[in-house]
Design an enzyme around this catalytic site. Sequence first.
Site, PDB file in Angstrom:
ATOM      1  CB  CYS A 399      -0.896  -0.023   1.242  1.00  0.00           C
ATOM      2  SG  CYS A 399      -1.888   1.476   1.460  1.00  0.00           S
ATOM      3  CB  CYS A 422      -5.528   0.097   2.685  1.00  0.00           C
ATOM      4  SG  CYS A 422      -4.363  -0.465   3.930  1.00  0.00           S
ATOM      5  CB  CYS A 484     -20.648  20.226 -42.489  1.00  0.00           C
ATOM      6  SG  CYS A 484     -19.226  19.126 -42.284  1.00  0.00           S
ATOM      7  CB  CYS A 491      -9.555  10.636 -29.639  1.00  0.00           C
ATOM      8  SG  CYS A 491     -11.310  10.675 -30.087  1.00  0.00           S
TER       9      CYS A 491
END
Length: 520
Positions: A399, A422, A484, A491
């Site tokens: 952790c 955790c 348009c 992307c």
Amino acid sequence: MLEIHPGSACEEALFKVISPLMPKVDPHISSCRVQVFPPEPKDSYMRALINFDGRLHLEAAKALEEIEGKVLPGCLSWQKIMCEQLFHSSLIFPAPVYHVIAEQLEKILANFNNLNGLEWNLNRTANGSHRLKITANATKTVAEVRRPLEELSRGKLIDHGSLPPAALQLILSREGISLKCSIQQETKTYIVFDRPSLNLRIFGSPEKIALAQQKLIQSLLSLHEEKQLVIPLRGRDLPPDLMKQVVKNFGPDLQGLKEKVPGADLKLNTRQQAIFLNGNKELKPRVEEITLEVACSSIHLVERLDTGPSCPVCLCEVEDGYQLEGCRHLFCRLCLVEQCESAIRNQGSFPICCAHTGCGDPILLTDFRTLLSNDKLDELFRASLQAFVASSSGTYRFCPSPDCPSIYRVADPDTGSEPFTCGACYSDTCTKCHLEYHPFVSCERYRELKDDPEITSLREWCKGKEQVKSCSACGQIIEKVDGCNHIECKCGKHVCWVCLEIFLESDECYDHMRTIHLSI
């Protein structure tokens, strides 16, 4: 699920608008909760509170955009909804870290009292850690406030270039642990060493950290210098009875060896099976040369008695004998304890097995509980866990909270991330990028948002602009000036500006616009 009181039409209407925008999760887990407050006699408006799951910040933002300026069923046309967003964030300070940074934390929090639109709350958790919850009306405020707090919670990463790795790892030895505790107590700091990455962090005030760093580096260098004056009599390439032969040739006080190396202050440590040289380290090569001659002359004279009274570790007569529960082999009790302590210092020694020739059976838990104190048993378990994580080739990680003992399984690179909650420090971690958990946002995108809080300003700029929309595939901001209604996003997706539907090819987008919207 949402608790709707009888006759609460406003709550029901709000929930109906919001619920389709929430992800399909476990039906027993509430994504949001709506509460409408009855108006006071002099109020000219009604107040409502919508609490979203803390991990659904993007969904929450879209939901609030959806209901902003809307008129709910049963309301008059001028009774439009006005939304005010509040953002929450939290940090965990483990108990030993909080103990040394409490004064600094108090000063930072005192400065927050003058910030408009910011609230904070510091509470102690059940395990002694402290959780700081921050509430603000803008993500930029949250990011700016978190920055000094995160620096405080991470401590200072020590530049230990002057320390060789062998000296640095001495911090895990018995002497190193005692040294670390002494420096922590003297300087009012907390020191954490991460063995796999060889990272050393110190928590506390800057001046105390500097003092602790200076003392720690000097002490480890001195300790490393002392360790260099040790001649081992036990090892992979040494005969197993070397210490016996050394005692036979030179005596238990090593008087014969001292005569061969004048000026050498030598002492035999039978427990560690080593010769300690005090003083002039230039004499060490000569002592090693003589012990090597003994090793070469005795390597063919080794006699091992499997049923004899000698301890398989020290090869001497068994003292205070202990018989292992599983394989029933007999050892000196102190030799077994030393084997466990050596495994704690050198984490590559797991699993701990019987050292008897030809055995190798793992030593059982019941033996460890008999041989070791509770504190030493806890150290052994922690060392075993660290060895397991280090040998997992990145499959498991600790952790990220400082000094937290919990581990989690790292997500497969080809799959989505899962949260690790955790149980020790209550933090939520993304198992893929190892930052705070960020559902419904890619790790790359979350890093961008975390590193660039100014994205909030861009969102503010977008509000109320009809020519500005977001790509529904990647979230990229798109501004349409003319042309348009076919848009190609960065992307690579083709977007219908009217309804924001996504297409892979431009022809598909044009066919859609002609069929559905009757124009392009």
